[in-house]
Design a protein around this motif. Structure first.
Motif, PDB file in Angstrom:
ATOM      1  N   GLN A 286      -8.050  16.279  -9.449  1.00 17.53           N
ATOM      2  CA  GLN A 286      -6.662  16.846  -9.062  1.00 17.53           C
ATOM      3  C   GLN A 286      -5.581  15.622  -9.475  1.00 17.53           C
TER       4      GLN A 286
ATOM      5  N   CYS B 270      -2.152  21.867 -10.875  1.00 15.80           N
ATOM      6  CA  CYS B 270      -2.151  21.204  -9.557  1.00 15.80           C
ATOM      7  C   CYS B 270      -0.780  21.590  -8.715  1.00 15.80           C
TER       8      CYS B 270
ATOM      9  N   PRO C 281      -0.322  26.757  -6.422  1.00 16.05           N
ATOM     10  CA  PRO C 281      -1.092  27.038  -4.861  1.00 16.05           C
ATOM     11  C   PRO C 281      -2.086  28.123  -5.545  1.00 16.05           C
TER      12      PRO C 281
ATOM     13  N   THR D  78      -4.246  28.086  -7.778  1.00 17.03           N
ATOM     14  CA  THR D  78      -5.584  27.544  -8.578  1.00 17.03           C
ATOM     15  C   THR D  78      -5.821  26.290  -8.311  1.00 17.03           C
ATOM     16  N   ASN D  79      -7.088  25.819  -8.131  1.00 15.49           N
ATOM     17  CA  ASN D  79      -7.487  24.456  -7.875  1.00 15.49           C
ATOM     18  C   ASN D  79      -8.040  23.740  -9.218  1.00 15.49           C
TER      19      ASN D  79
ATOM     20  N   CYS E 298      -7.376  21.663 -13.008  1.00 13.30           N
ATOM     21  CA  CYS E 298      -6.546  20.477 -13.040  1.00 13.30           C
ATOM     22  C   CYS E 298      -6.338  20.370 -14.607  1.00 13.30           C
TER      23      CYS E 298
ATOM     24  N   TRP F  63     -10.890  24.978  -3.468  1.00  7.57           N
ATOM     25  CA  TRP F  63     -10.523  23.624  -2.830  1.00  7.57           C
ATOM     26  C   TRP F  63      -9.692  22.911  -3.811  1.00  7.57           C
ATOM     27  N   LYS F  64      -8.457  22.544  -3.553  1.00  9.30           N
ATOM     28  CA  LYS F  64      -7.811  21.448  -4.427  1.00  9.30           C
ATOM     29  C   LYS F  64      -8.624  20.276  -3.938  1.00  9.30           C
ATOM     30  N   SER F  65      -9.109  19.498  -4.879  1.00  9.27           N
ATOM     31  CA  SER F  65     -10.019  18.784  -4.351  1.00  9.27           C
ATOM     32  C   SER F  65      -9.552  17.176  -3.789  1.00  9.27           C
TER      33      SER F  65
ATOM     34  N   ASP G 201      -6.775  16.721  -2.078  1.00  8.41           N
ATOM     35  CA  ASP G 201      -6.224  17.272  -0.800  1.00  8.41           C
ATOM     36  C   ASP G 201      -7.133  17.752   0.351  1.00  8.41           C
ATOM     37  N   CYS G 202      -8.149  18.466  -0.169  1.00  7.51           N
ATOM     38  CA  CYS G 202      -9.147  19.186   0.647  1.00  7.51           C
ATOM     39  C   CYS G 202     -10.102  18.669   1.159  1.00  7.51           C
TER      40      CYS G 202
END
Length: 380
Positions: A98, A105, A108, A110-111, A113, A328-330, A332-333
């Motif tokens: 990410q 990125c 919102p 998609t996750n 990159c 998951w957005k890596s 961040d999550c």
């Protein structure tokens, strides 16, 4: 004595060619370059994706390679320009980066990159660092990286965009599963399928990913969760983690999608496929109800044939989705998932069947292939 800036000699499992056991070797790991992080891996899970990558059915892999993508460790040193982590930080390497700046990125929806240089099948990403060189050598030969992580090495080098700093209290031999299996299954239910309170769900495959999907369905408020697997030994654990009932397709003389449809008065609201077999994907879609049924595909198939989807199924209101790392957005999550684990919002410990010394990596894969483990964690 500090190892920063120096080549480190350490233990790693090298896959020299497809279809052969891993060879535990001494490798040299070069210092991190610009915007790179060198990590001392403490624990790494064994995932079926690693087995796919060295399968003789998988033609795109580069060898020799150091696999592994479900690890956790401690930052040993950082290269120039790194600002998000420092030596001593506990981290989880991320096979889906990410960068925080690309169009993916910033969206919102998609996750993904842009830093996944080859947005294709992730398991074909046996490659090199961003500057097209490797940080690994063994017996004088260059060793390829894998999915930007290569956690089957006591030390590895990752791009800063592929590292998540986590809570210092996190037990690395458990939270390593957040690097792949748990996050993928749990997120498939919550982020991809978007399971709703009071709904009915079917989860195909009750390994580590499938059981995580069961936990996700339960957390989302589903009231009926049907676990499906041809290994009935997995049913007890599935029931403990939230399944309301479990069925074995071998016990029926009709297609399992028909069985589920009859059990539920026309089909479930949501299904999640966690195996990677085309026929099972088809069954997962067809076991959902007409009108609003949603099927989320998680499994990776090595089958050269596509998924046969009858347009009629979609015209009648079913939705087919798929997920990568559970949506998951890596960066961040992953830290938030670790905090949720520490707050006991879900049970990772139940997914760990065996914890073995790293030297027993081939035994760990045998346990997985024989269906005797949910997840085996290797520790250095």
């Amino acid at each position: 004595m500090s190892t920063a800036g120096k080549v480190i000699k350490c233990k790693a499992a090298v896959a020299w060619e497809a279809g052969k056991p891993f060879s535990v070797e001494e490798v040299e790991v070069a210092p991190p370059r610009d915007h790179e992080v060198r990590i001392k891996i403490v624990a790494t899970g064994v995932c079926r994706t690693d087995a796919h990558a060295v399968s003789t059915h998988f033609k795109e892999g580069l060898f020799p390679v150091i696999l592994g993508h479900e690890g956790a460790g401690i930052v040993e040193s950082v290269g120039p320009g790194v600002t998000k982590v420092k030596p001593g930080d506990k981290v989880i390497p991320l096979y889906i980066p990410q960068c925080g700046e690309c169009k993916f990125c910033l969206n919102p929806k998609t996750n993904l990159c842009e830093k996944i240089s080859k947005i294709k099948t992730a398991i074909s990403d046996q490659d090199l660092m961003a500057d097209n060189t490797s940080r690994f050598t063994c017996k004088g030969k260059q060793i390829y990286h894998f999915m930007g992580t290569s956690t089957f090495s006591e030390y590895t080098v990752c791009a800063e965009t592929s590292v998540a700093k986590i809570d210092s209290a996190a037990p690395l031999d458990k939270v390593c599963l957040i690097g792949c299996g748990f996050s993928t299954g749990y997120g498939a239910a919550i982020n991809t399928a978007k399971v709703e309170p009071g709904s009915s769900c079917a989860v195909f495959g009750l390994g580590g990913v499938g059981l995580s999907a069961v936990m996700g369905c339960k957390a989302a408020g589903a009231t009926r969760i049907i676990g499906i697997d041809i290994n009935s030994d997995k049913f007890k654990k599935a029931m403990e983690l939230g399944a309301t009932e479990c069925i074995n397709p071998k016990d029926y003389d009709k297609p399992i999608q028909q069985v589920i449809s009859e059990m539920t008065g026309g089909g479930v609201d949501f299904s999640i496929e966690c195996i990677g077999i085309i026929d099972v994907m088809k069954a997962a879609l067809e076991c959902t109800t007409v009108g609003w049924g949603t099927c989320a595909i998680v499994g990776v198939s090595l089958d050269e044939h596509g998924l046969p989807v009858a347009p009629f199924h979609l015209i009648m209101g079913r939705t087919l989705k798929a997920t990568f790392f559970g949506g998951w957005k890596s960066v961040d999550c992953v830290p938030k998932l670790v905090k949720d684990y520490l707050s006991k919002k879900f049970d990772l410990d139940s997914l760990v069947t065996f914890t073995l010394p790293f030297d027993k990596i081939n035994e760990a894969f045998d346990l997985m292939h024989k269906g005797k483990s949910i997840r085996t964690v290797l520790v250095f």
